[in-house]
Scaffold this motif. Structure first.
Motif, mmCIF file in Angstrom:
data_model
loop_
_atom_site.group_PDB
_atom_site.id
_atom_site.type_symbol
_atom_site.label_atom_id
_atom_site.label_comp_id
_atom_site.label_asym_id
_atom_site.label_seq_id
_atom_site.Cartn_x
_atom_site.Cartn_y
_atom_site.Cartn_z
ATOM 1 N N GLY A 64 0.805 -1.223 0.000
ATOM 2 C CA GLY A 64 0.000 0.000 0.000
ATOM 3 C C GLY A 64 0.835 1.268 0.000
ATOM 4 O O GLY A 64 0.657 2.136 -0.872
ATOM 5 N N PRO A 65 1.788 1.413 0.936
ATOM 6 C CA PRO A 65 2.634 2.611 0.915
ATOM 7 C C PRO A 65 3.496 2.709 -0.340
ATOM 8 O O PRO A 65 3.766 3.808 -0.833
ATOM 9 N N VAL A 66 3.904 1.572 -0.879
ATOM 10 C CA VAL A 66 4.749 1.566 -2.080
ATOM 11 C C VAL A 66 3.967 2.072 -3.294
ATOM 12 O O VAL A 66 4.466 2.898 -4.068
ATOM 13 N N THR A 67 2.734 1.602 -3.456
ATOM 14 C CA THR A 67 1.939 2.051 -4.598
ATOM 15 C C THR A 67 1.570 3.532 -4.460
ATOM 16 O O THR A 67 1.542 4.254 -5.457
ATOM 17 N N LEU A 68 1.315 3.980 -3.232
ATOM 18 C CA LEU A 68 1.033 5.407 -3.026
ATOM 19 C C LEU A 68 2.283 6.241 -3.331
ATOM 20 O O LEU A 68 2.190 7.314 -3.935
ATOM 21 N N PHE A 69 3.445 5.758 -2.907
ATOM 22 C CA PHE A 69 4.703 6.438 -3.228
ATOM 23 C C PHE A 69 4.854 6.584 -4.737
ATOM 24 O O PHE A 69 5.196 7.654 -5.244
ATOM 25 N N TRP A 70 4.576 5.516 -5.479
ATOM 26 C CA TRP A 70 4.724 5.527 -6.934
ATOM 27 C C TRP A 70 3.777 6.549 -7.572
ATOM 28 O O TRP A 70 4.169 7.318 -8.449
ATOM 29 N N LEU A 71 2.514 6.566 -7.107
ATOM 30 C CA LEU A 71 1.555 7.535 -7.628
ATOM 31 C C LEU A 71 2.014 8.965 -7.340
ATOM 32 O O LEU A 71 2.017 9.823 -8.232
ATOM 33 N N ALA A 72 2.401 9.227 -6.098
ATOM 34 C CA ALA A 72 2.812 10.582 -5.722
ATOM 35 C C ALA A 72 4.072 11.005 -6.479
ATOM 36 O O ALA A 72 4.192 12.163 -6.902
ATOM 37 N N TRP A 73 4.994 10.089 -6.669
ATOM 38 C CA TRP A 73 6.235 10.398 -7.379
ATOM 39 C C TRP A 73 5.960 10.697 -8.853
ATOM 40 O O TRP A 73 6.512 11.627 -9.434
ATOM 41 N N ASP A 74 5.086 9.889 -9.460
ATOM 42 C CA ASP A 74 4.750 10.103 -10.863
ATOM 43 C C ASP A 74 4.052 11.444 -11.061
ATOM 44 O O ASP A 74 4.271 12.124 -12.055
ATOM 45 N N TRP A 75 3.217 11.820 -10.110
ATOM 46 C CA TRP A 75 2.448 13.059 -10.241
ATOM 47 C C TRP A 75 3.306 14.289 -9.893
ATOM 48 O O TRP A 75 3.318 15.277 -10.605
ATOM 49 N N SER A 76 4.021 14.213 -8.782
ATOM 50 C CA SER A 76 4.719 15.399 -8.272
ATOM 51 C C SER A 76 6.180 15.490 -8.697
ATOM 52 O O SER A 76 6.767 16.567 -8.658
ATOM 53 N N GLU A 77 6.778 14.364 -9.031
ATOM 54 C CA GLU A 77 8.209 14.259 -9.327
ATOM 55 C C GLU A 77 9.060 14.730 -8.147
ATOM 56 O O GLU A 77 10.191 15.157 -8.316
ATOM 57 N N SER A 78 8.496 14.645 -6.952
ATOM 58 C CA SER A 78 9.210 15.030 -5.735
ATOM 59 C C SER A 78 9.406 13.786 -4.865
ATOM 60 O O SER A 78 8.428 13.187 -4.409
ATOM 61 N N LEU A 79 10.656 13.448 -4.661
ATOM 62 C CA LEU A 79 10.969 12.287 -3.837
ATOM 63 C C LEU A 79 10.521 12.499 -2.388
ATOM 64 O O LEU A 79 9.953 11.596 -1.768
ATOM 65 N N MET A 80 10.740 13.692 -1.854
ATOM 66 C CA MET A 80 10.389 13.975 -0.465
ATOM 67 C C MET A 80 8.872 13.946 -0.254
ATOM 68 O O MET A 80 8.385 13.368 0.718
ATOM 69 N N LEU A 81 8.123 14.551 -1.156
ATOM 70 C CA LEU A 81 6.667 14.537 -1.049
ATOM 71 C C LEU A 81 6.132 13.112 -1.149
ATOM 72 O O LEU A 81 5.247 12.714 -0.378
ATOM 73 N N SER A 82 6.679 12.333 -2.051
ATOM 74 C CA SER A 82 6.238 10.951 -2.237
ATOM 75 C C SER A 82 6.550 10.109 -1.013
ATOM 76 O O SER A 82 5.715 9.317 -0.560
ATOM 77 N N PHE A 83 7.743 10.285 -0.467
ATOM 78 C CA PHE A 83 8.116 9.550 0.739
ATOM 79 C C PHE A 83 7.225 9.960 1.909
ATOM 80 O O PHE A 83 6.801 9.115 2.695
ATOM 81 N N SER A 84 6.933 11.240 2.026
ATOM 82 C CA SER A 84 6.068 11.723 3.101
ATOM 83 C C SER A 84 4.667 11.134 2.990
ATOM 84 O O SER A 84 4.056 10.753 3.992
#
Length: 197
Positions: A64-84
């Motif tokens: 679950g956290p991994v797929t959310l990380f992937w979505l956030a990273w693809d959308w924002s291109e921000s590693l920190m935002l995706s990790f958060s």
């Protein structure tokens, strides 16, 4: 686990599920994807049905956290935002912020509400749907922004997998699709194509 056993023992004949309410049509028991995955895992590994189900549930819980990380990273291109976002998904639940009684059951604001619900209330289908939901949104957004037949097909497959796992997840896909269209200011046609897929 019993439905997974049924799918394992009757891989191509599940019109009638004899084990609940003196028998019923299988589709009326629950959405079929989780028991089908459990039965397939048990058949491929030789594990007992309960272990196969627990493996699928643990895998989904961790993904679950991994797929959310992937979505956030693809959308924002921000590693920190995706990790958060992934960390917040792991540690907190908006539901327990809105319903104080849930906080008590899970052990406070940083209690593992999803794990508590999974272990004590059997919310496996909900957790599996939550793990797959970001994938449906990821490929739907890609279909809107980038186009391409592969993204449409993957969005359709991911959305269908969520719907085949949990009815609330299907509703979540619909709400998320509307939210993505509104956030991007475009994309109604790709959403409709994905829905047809």
């Amino acid at each position: 686990a019993s439905m997974g056993r049924f799918f394992r023992e009757h891989p191509f004949d599940h019109n009638w599920l004899p084990w609940f309410n003196a028998g019923m049509v299988t589709e009326y028991a629950y959405q079929p994807l989780l028991p089908a995955l459990s039965g397939l895992t048990a058949a491929l590994t030789g594990w007992p049905d309960s272990r196969a189900l627990h493996f699928i549930l643990a895998l989904a819980y961790c993904c679950g956290p991994v797929t959310l990380f992937w979505l956030a990273w693809d959308w924002s291109e921000s590693l920190m935002l995706s990790f958060s976002a992934a960390l917040a998904f792991s540690l907190a639940s908006p539901a327990e912020w809105l319903v104080p009684e849930l906080r008590i059951l899970a052990g406070g604001h940083l209690g593992a509400l999803r794990l508590n619900d999974l272990a004590f209330y059997g919310e496996g289908p909900h957790n599996v749907a939550l793990a797959m939901l970001p994938l449906a949104f990821l490929f739907l957004r890609r279909a809107i922004v980038r186009g391409g037949g592969v993204n449409f097909v993957l969005a359709g497959i991911a959305a269908a997998a969520v719907a085949l796992t949990n009815a609330f997840g299907a509703f979540g896909v619909a709400l998320g699709a509307i939210s993505i269209v509104l956030a991007l200011g475009r994309g109604l046609r790709p959403v409709l194509i994905t829905g047809v897929c």
